[in-house]
Design a protein around this motif. Structure first.
Motif, PDB file in Angstrom:
ATOM      1  N   TRP A 182     -34.885 -62.325 130.900  1.00 43.42           N
ATOM      2  CA  TRP A 182     -35.924 -61.313 130.790  1.00 43.42           C
ATOM      3  C   TRP A 182     -35.870 -60.357 130.263  1.00 43.42           C
ATOM      4  O   TRP A 182     -34.499 -60.336 130.723  1.00 43.42           O
ATOM      5  CB  TRP A 182     -37.373 -61.434 131.485  1.00 43.42           C
ATOM      6  N   ARG A 186     -45.138 -58.612 131.668  1.00 44.90           N
ATOM      7  CA  ARG A 186     -45.880 -59.524 131.182  1.00 44.90           C
ATOM      8  C   ARG A 186     -45.146 -60.476 129.930  1.00 44.90           C
ATOM      9  O   ARG A 186     -44.001 -59.933 129.949  1.00 44.90           O
ATOM     10  CB  ARG A 186     -46.052 -57.902 130.182  1.00 44.90           C
ATOM     11  N   LEU A 187     -45.796 -60.693 129.229  1.00 50.42           N
ATOM     12  CA  LEU A 187     -45.236 -61.905 128.994  1.00 50.42           C
ATOM     13  C   LEU A 187     -45.506 -61.752 126.857  1.00 50.42           C
ATOM     14  O   LEU A 187     -44.840 -61.938 126.073  1.00 50.42           O
ATOM     15  CB  LEU A 187     -45.512 -63.227 128.379  1.00 50.42           C
ATOM     16  N   ASP A 188     -45.777 -60.498 126.704  1.00 53.47           N
ATOM     17  CA  ASP A 188     -46.194 -59.986 125.365  1.00 53.47           C
ATOM     18  C   ASP A 188     -46.745 -58.609 125.693  1.00 53.47           C
ATOM     19  O   ASP A 188     -46.670 -57.897 126.138  1.00 53.47           O
ATOM     20  CB  ASP A 188     -47.577 -60.347 124.828  1.00 53.47           C
ATOM     21  N   ALA A 189     -45.305 -58.285 124.153  1.00 52.71           N
ATOM     22  CA  ALA A 189     -45.808 -56.208 124.535  1.00 52.71           C
ATOM     23  C   ALA A 189     -46.773 -55.832 124.658  1.00 52.71           C
ATOM     24  O   ALA A 189     -47.217 -54.413 124.719  1.00 52.71           O
ATOM     25  CB  ALA A 189     -44.635 -55.958 123.606  1.00 52.71           C
ATOM     26  N   ASN A 190     -47.738 -57.013 123.548  1.00 55.94           N
ATOM     27  CA  ASN A 190     -49.294 -56.376 123.397  1.00 55.94           C
ATOM     28  C   ASN A 190     -50.131 -56.342 124.748  1.00 55.94           C
ATOM     29  O   ASN A 190     -51.424 -55.798 124.859  1.00 55.94           O
ATOM     30  CB  ASN A 190     -50.012 -56.267 122.300  1.00 55.94           C
ATOM     31  N   LYS A 191     -49.364 -56.862 125.996  1.00 53.23           N
ATOM     32  CA  LYS A 191     -50.918 -56.710 127.010  1.00 53.23           C
ATOM     33  C   LYS A 191     -50.091 -55.524 127.874  1.00 53.23           C
ATOM     34  O   LYS A 191     -48.930 -55.577 128.092  1.00 53.23           O
ATOM     35  CB  LYS A 191     -50.499 -58.730 127.540  1.00 53.23           C
ATOM     36  N   MET A 241     -40.680 -69.687 129.445  1.00 55.48           N
ATOM     37  CA  MET A 241     -40.715 -68.797 129.012  1.00 55.48           C
ATOM     38  C   MET A 241     -40.063 -67.511 129.178  1.00 55.48           C
ATOM     39  O   MET A 241     -40.214 -67.495 130.482  1.00 55.48           O
ATOM     40  CB  MET A 241     -42.477 -68.328 129.157  1.00 55.48           C
ATOM     41  N   THR A 242     -39.413 -66.810 128.607  1.00 55.19           N
ATOM     42  CA  THR A 242     -38.950 -65.252 128.898  1.00 55.19           C
ATOM     43  C   THR A 242     -40.294 -64.006 128.366  1.00 55.19           C
ATOM     44  O   THR A 242     -40.987 -63.934 127.422  1.00 55.19           O
ATOM     45  CB  THR A 242     -37.728 -65.235 128.318  1.00 55.19           C
ATOM     46  N   GLY A 243     -39.859 -63.084 129.363  1.00 53.92           N
ATOM     47  CA  GLY A 243     -40.825 -61.797 129.074  1.00 53.92           C
ATOM     48  C   GLY A 243     -40.333 -60.765 129.117  1.00 53.92           C
ATOM     49  O   GLY A 243     -38.513 -60.848 128.701  1.00 53.92           O
ATOM     50  N   GLN A 244     -40.687 -59.333 129.993  1.00 53.07           N
ATOM     51  CA  GLN A 244     -40.741 -58.709 129.883  1.00 53.07           C
ATOM     52  C   GLN A 244     -41.259 -57.576 131.174  1.00 53.07           C
ATOM     53  O   GLN A 244     -41.677 -58.542 132.104  1.00 53.07           O
ATOM     54  CB  GLN A 244     -40.974 -57.456 129.062  1.00 53.07           C
ATOM     55  N   TRP A 302     -49.016 -54.532 132.285  1.00 55.68           N
ATOM     56  CA  TRP A 302     -48.232 -54.670 133.101  1.00 55.68           C
ATOM     57  C   TRP A 302     -48.905 -55.392 134.013  1.00 55.68           C
ATOM     58  O   TRP A 302     -50.000 -54.221 134.105  1.00 55.68           O
ATOM     59  CB  TRP A 302     -47.088 -53.380 133.100  1.00 55.68           C
TER      60      TRP A 302
END
Length: 82
Positions: free
Chosen positions: A63, A22-27, A1-4, A29
């Motif tokens: 990531w 964060r794993l999702d751009a809508n979540k 799994m990749t994230g930011q 930091w």
């Protein structure tokens, strides 16, 4: 799994930054050390960046590094004099 990943200044630190993930751009930091399943221990270098070892690991895993978010200046505007 990749994230930011993102380097965000620590409050009251005079510019010191800490790696956030964060794993999702809508979540929101999250500091790297609160995501134990992705973070690794920091290097024992005095004054070293908090999260640098984790950054290297996750960057190699695909990531992406995002720019530091800008503060919401709308909330910081001073009211106009009447």
């Amino acid at each position: 799994m990749t994230g930011q990943m993102c380097w965000i200044p620590r409050l009251g630190s005079n510019g010191t930054t800490v790696l956030h993930l964060r794993l999702d751009a809508n979540k929101p930091w999250v500091p790297y050390y609160l995501m134990a399943n992705f973070s690794i221990p920091d290097y024992t270098i005095p004054g070293g960046s908090k999260g640098w070892a984790t950054y290297q690991k996750l960057f190699k895993a695909g990531w992406t590094l995002e720019p530091t978010p800008q503060p919401n200046f709308q909330d910081q505007q001073t009211p106009k004099a009447a």
